[in-house]
Design a protein around this motif. Sequence first.
Motif, short mmCIF file in Angstrom:
data_model
loop_
_atom_site.label_atom_id
_atom_site.label_comp_id
_atom_site.label_asym_id
_atom_site.label_seq_id
_atom_site.Cartn_x
_atom_site.Cartn_y
_atom_site.Cartn_z
N ARG A 116 71.33 23.15 55.37
CA ARG A 116 72.18 22.89 54.22
C ARG A 116 71.87 23.90 53.13
N CYS A 117 72.93 24.35 52.44
CA CYS A 117 72.77 25.33 51.37
C CYS A 117 73.21 24.73 50.04
N TYR A 118 72.55 25.17 48.98
CA TYR A 118 72.96 24.81 47.63
C TYR A 118 72.72 26.02 46.74
N LYS A 119 73.82 26.62 46.27
CA LYS A 119 73.73 27.87 45.50
C LYS A 119 73.00 28.90 46.36
N ASN A 120 71.85 29.41 45.90
CA ASN A 120 71.12 30.40 46.67
C ASN A 120 69.91 29.81 47.39
N GLU A 121 69.86 28.50 47.51
CA GLU A 121 68.78 27.82 48.20
C GLU A 121 69.27 27.33 49.56
N ILE A 122 68.32 27.19 50.48
CA ILE A 122 68.67 26.64 51.79
C ILE A 122 67.56 25.71 52.25
N MET A 123 67.97 24.64 52.90
CA MET A 123 67.02 23.67 53.44
C MET A 123 67.28 23.51 54.93
N LEU A 124 66.22 23.62 55.74
CA LEU A 124 66.30 23.44 57.18
C LEU A 124 65.43 22.27 57.59
N ILE A 125 65.89 21.49 58.57
CA ILE A 125 65.04 20.52 59.23
C ILE A 125 64.81 21.03 60.65
N LEU A 126 63.54 21.27 60.99
CA LEU A 126 63.18 21.81 62.30
C LEU A 126 62.50 20.73 63.13
N SER A 127 62.84 20.69 64.42
CA SER A 127 62.19 19.79 65.36
C SER A 127 61.46 20.63 66.40
N TYR A 128 60.17 20.33 66.60
CA TYR A 128 59.34 21.15 67.47
C TYR A 128 59.16 20.49 68.83
N PRO A 129 58.79 21.26 69.86
CA PRO A 129 58.65 20.70 71.21
C PRO A 129 57.66 19.54 71.29
N ASP A 130 56.64 19.51 70.43
CA ASP A 130 55.67 18.41 70.50
C ASP A 130 56.17 17.15 69.79
N GLY A 131 57.39 17.21 69.22
CA GLY A 131 57.98 16.01 68.64
C GLY A 131 57.90 15.91 67.13
N HIS A 132 57.06 16.73 66.49
CA HIS A 132 56.97 16.61 65.03
C HIS A 132 58.09 17.43 64.37
N ARG A 133 58.35 17.13 63.12
CA ARG A 133 59.40 17.80 62.37
C ARG A 133 58.86 18.34 61.06
N SER A 134 59.60 19.31 60.51
CA SER A 134 59.24 19.84 59.20
C SER A 134 60.49 20.21 58.43
N MET A 135 60.38 20.18 57.12
CA MET A 135 61.45 20.64 56.25
C MET A 135 61.08 22.02 55.74
N VAL A 136 61.97 22.98 55.93
CA VAL A 136 61.74 24.34 55.44
C VAL A 136 62.66 24.56 54.25
N LEU A 137 62.06 24.91 53.11
CA LEU A 137 62.82 25.11 51.89
C LEU A 137 62.72 26.57 51.45
N HIS A 138 63.86 27.24 51.42
CA HIS A 138 63.94 28.64 50.97
C HIS A 138 64.48 28.63 49.55
N LYS A 139 63.62 28.96 48.59
CA LYS A 139 63.97 28.81 47.18
C LYS A 139 63.24 29.87 46.37
N ASP A 140 63.97 30.52 45.46
CA ASP A 140 63.38 31.54 44.57
C ASP A 140 62.67 32.64 45.37
#
Length: 308
Positions: free
Chosen positions: A264-288
């Motif tokens: 998802r994008c908002y202005k010049n920021e982007i947020m990703l939700i990643l799912s890894y093979p071992d089952g855990h997840r992370s939120m990646v925030l690209h900002k500034d």
Amino acid sequence: ILIFTACTKPTADNTAIVIPDLTHWEESQESTQLSALFNDIRLVQLETNDSCLVDDNGKIIRYDSVYYVESNNEVLQFDLNGKFLRKLSRIGSGPGEYIQLLDFNIVNRKDSAEIWISSTGGIYIYEPQTLAFKQHIPIEGHVTQFYYINDRTILTVKPEDITFKIYDMEGRLRKEFMEKDLANSMTSIAQFTEYKNLILYQWDNTQEVVVYDPSMDSLYLANLFPPQESILTSKINREYYEKYGFKEQVKKTMATYTTVVTSRCYKNEIMLILSYPDGHRSMVLHKDGKTVSYPFQQKSRIENDLIQ
């Protein structure tokens, strides 16, 4: 003159990268409060009664001072404090009625807001305050999702042989793109989003996006960020599909590759939700200009300070 463009099983050109500086990310080593990651985020308790029951999977849009919430083939309206205002419910097959609500959006046209609902047979437009029916854009078949650019350009996603189609306000088809690809068919959870004047639609759970460029009036497939070998691509999906079939393809790719669940994008920021093979997840925030990964579910680095 109508110009039609179609591409059979396209692949993302490595030179077409939407966010070239999103090359890698560092994992946060400290806990961070959710409210610190997103400005102006707050919890709003929506009023509930027999007239405004909200299901779990509805799309939510804030426009000016109103929250619009999709629920059970209806669009409910709440004020900023969560007080129920009114609901749009026109299920049927008569004039001004839609058979089912497949997608909705709040569109600003000619300096006024409109509620747009896509369904079987096209898009239905209503006035937000009175809920009066205004217009029907006739489009054959199901309009699963849509995004309004201008009166000449309405992007749509359709469950047909060609997936992406562009119509005008009269329902005339102007362009189409991408032949149906069963290997990359998990498009239901994606939404159109805007980044630096480009309209993006994530393709399956890959690191690729379908891009509409208004300046060129063109559709093409691109990488959201510079390709990373550990993250799923449409090419890998196709290889696994041809080797194992759809059900086994999904299991095996998720067990081998990191998938992009949401972008998802908002202005010049982007947020990703990643799912890894071992089952855990992370939120990646690209900002500034900085990209940080915040694990959650397992060893979470995010403190939810909004819900006690």
